[in-house]
Design an enzyme around this catalytic site. Structure first.
Site, PDB file in Angstrom:
ATOM      1  N   HIS A   1     -33.276  75.042 -54.766  1.00  0.00           N
ATOM      2  CA  HIS A   1     -34.187  75.836 -55.571  1.00  0.00           C
ATOM      3  C   HIS A   1     -34.555  77.098 -54.819  1.00  0.00           C
ATOM      4  O   HIS A   1     -34.715  77.039 -53.592  1.00  0.00           O
ATOM      5  CB  HIS A   1     -35.463  75.037 -55.913  1.00  0.00           C
ATOM      6  CG  HIS A   1     -36.204  75.621 -57.058  1.00  0.00           C
ATOM      7  ND1 HIS A   1     -37.122  76.632 -56.889  1.00  0.00           N
ATOM      8  CD2 HIS A   1     -36.133  75.376 -58.386  1.00  0.00           C
ATOM      9  CE1 HIS A   1     -37.594  76.967 -58.078  1.00  0.00           C
ATOM     10  NE2 HIS A   1     -37.009  76.234 -59.002  1.00  0.00           N
TER      11      HIS A   1
ATOM     12  N   ASP B   1     -33.999  69.400 -62.693  1.00  0.00           N
ATOM     13  CA  ASP B   1     -32.877  69.232 -63.604  1.00  0.00           C
ATOM     14  C   ASP B   1     -31.896  68.165 -63.172  1.00  0.00           C
ATOM     15  O   ASP B   1     -31.016  67.773 -63.936  1.00  0.00           O
ATOM     16  CB  ASP B   1     -32.164  70.571 -63.808  1.00  0.00           C
ATOM     17  CG  ASP B   1     -32.957  71.436 -64.754  1.00  0.00           C
ATOM     18  OD1 ASP B   1     -33.635  70.857 -65.611  1.00  0.00           O
ATOM     19  OD2 ASP B   1     -32.923  72.666 -64.621  1.00  0.00           O
TER      20      ASP B   1
END
Ligand code: CMC
Length: 431
Positions: free
Chosen positions: A308, A366
């Site tokens: 991320h 996700d």
């Protein structure tokens, strides 16, 4: 006016420049660089905007080192446990948690804006049945500007409010229409007596020929996923909405550009890509090969659902959703799901691997969301659409904030030009 300053020394001239520093409520200070070009003739260079604050905002705060995510100051863990998606939507849009009457009125407004103009619905017939749902959803949301002329004045607060409610209310309807179009099944009109996610599930899975009961676990899981995805400060799609909106374009076009940005596999498209990757890996014995490929600089393959831009320790949304993932699979009797099993093995191996540890790559939200969607029977091509439904709240909140911010100017970055210097045109016969 700030009292803090930041000094930059120009080694080529020996000069010094003093820049003002602004402090937020929490988080790093920002250095105001607006005077750099007029005074020193230089731009700053920050591809990917990793060190650049593009605006000031009161909506969401992230501390990537500590794994903190706050919506309007409230920790995501508390909202996930105690709130609901529409209450969170109200909070993000208005800045405060609603009282009961305010919440009732907001829910009433959202649930009475769910229907689509019938002509807009017929637009779906212009798409091939194999069209990706994100292509249809982006196209139809952009086309809303051709239908809802009463909300095109971006400087009218009431019009902005109606637009916001329309987007949040109609996206599930648009998503369901896209899904039904790919299946060749009749479209199911929304049912306003149902809550937000139950209505969505019914529009997706009911058919006119049979009775359909919404599974409360499925509705609850979706509601949680939508809370977690509702906003994430200046991410790629939200920044796209702000940038498009800064030109004064109509709000439906700004949201359509956000949907387009979300589609990419590095952003919202990751949830679909995770499932694709797990299917490709196929079995636990192949994990090592794929982990090696992810580490190989010459191979473009990345482990989808890992890493991320902001979270460098853990993604707090991933922690919450991981638990829900177990609950959904347990309660829906899918504990023997080979995909989930494979996901857990991959997670275990990657979390111990030197490369992933050193680069601070952890499973993100996700990594798990696709597994829940799959357990609910939602096809993988619809995963990013589900993300778009939830993130529509953040897009709308940021767009509203940008429109009324007196500091807003058209977004117009500069560049470092590395092309040919000025040269004279050569006639074609002399080239
Ligand atoms: N697998 C293997 N290596 C990776 C991965 C990954 N998933 N992610 C980053 N790296 C490596 C990358 O190769 C680079 O190595 P080096 O320093 O040797 O060049 C280093 O880690 C830093 O990567 P980056 O691309 O500079 O980091 P970024 O902040 O620009 O990108 C990211 C963040 C999320 C786009 C990236 O981690 C990625 O592509 N992840 C997979 C896609 C994904 O899961 N996206 C969903 C994000 S969460 C939902 C959302 O917010 O939309």
């Amino acid at each position: 006016m700030t009292s803090k300053t930041f000094s930059l020394r120009d080694n080529s001239t020996g000069g010094q420049v003093e820049l003002d520093v602004r402090s937020g409520t929490i988080g790093p200070d920002v250095v105001e660089i607006g005077s750099l070009y007029p005074e020193k003739g230089v731009f700053t260079y920050d591809p990917g905007f990793a060190s650049t604050a593009s605006c000031s905002s009161t909506i969401t705060y992230i501390d990537g080192e500590q794994g903190v995510l706050l919506y309007r100051g409230y920790p995501i863990e508390q909202l996930a446990e105690k709130s609901s998606f529409l209450e969170v939507a109200y909070l993000l849009l208005h800045g405060e948690l609603p009282g009961q009457a305010q919440l009732d009125s907001f829910i009433h407004s959202i649930s009475t804006h769910t229907m689509m103009n019938e002509t807009l619905l017929r637009l779906f017939n212009g798409f091939h049945t194999n069209a990706h749902p994100m292509a249809m959803v982006a196209g139809v949301v952009g086309s809303m500007s051709a239908f809802y002329h009463d909300t095109m004045d971006i400087y009218d607060a009431r019009q902005r409010e109606i637009f916001s409610h329309r987007i949040i209310a109609k996206l599930p309807t648009i998503a369901a229409a896209a899904y039904k179009h790919t299946l060749g099944q009749p479209f199911m009109y929304p049912r306003n007596s149902l809550d937000y996610t139950s209505n969505l599930l019914r529009m997706f899975f009911a058919v006119p020929a049979a009775r359909y009961e919404v599974d409360p676990i499925a509705a609850e899981a979706l509601d949680l996923l939508f809370i977690l995805h509702a906003d994430h400060e200046q991410n790629c799609s939200t920044s796209t909405v702000r940038l498009a909106g800064s030109s004064g374009t109509n709000p439906y076009s700004a949201i359509a550009s956000g949907i387009a940005a979300l589609w990419g596999a590095a952003h919202g498209g990751a949830n679909e890509a995770v499932l694709g990757m797990l299917e490709e890996i196929g079995s636990a014995k192949n994990i090592a090969t794929y982990v090696d490929r992810a580490k190989d600089k010459a191979d473009p393959f990345r482990l989808m659902g890992f890493g991320h831009r902001v979270y460098k320790n853990f993604d707090p949304r991933a922690t919450i959703i991981r638990e829900m993932c177990h609950r959904v699979l347990n309660q829906m009797g899918q504990t023997d799901s080979p995909v989930f099993d494979l996901a857990l093995k991959l997670e275990e191996i990657a979390l111990k691997d030197e490369y992933f540890l050193e680069k601070q790559l952890y499973p993100n939200v996700d990594f798990y969301s696709g597994i829940i969607y799959r357990a609910l029977g939602i096809p993988s091509s619809m995963y990013t659409v589900m993300f778009a439904i939830a993130r529509s709240v953040g897009w709308v909140a940021h767009w509203q904030e940008m429109i009324i911010d007196p500091e807003t100017r058209i977004g117009r970055p500069r560049q470092l030009y590395i092309g040919a210097p000025q040269r004279d045109y050569t006639p074609i016969k002399k080239r």
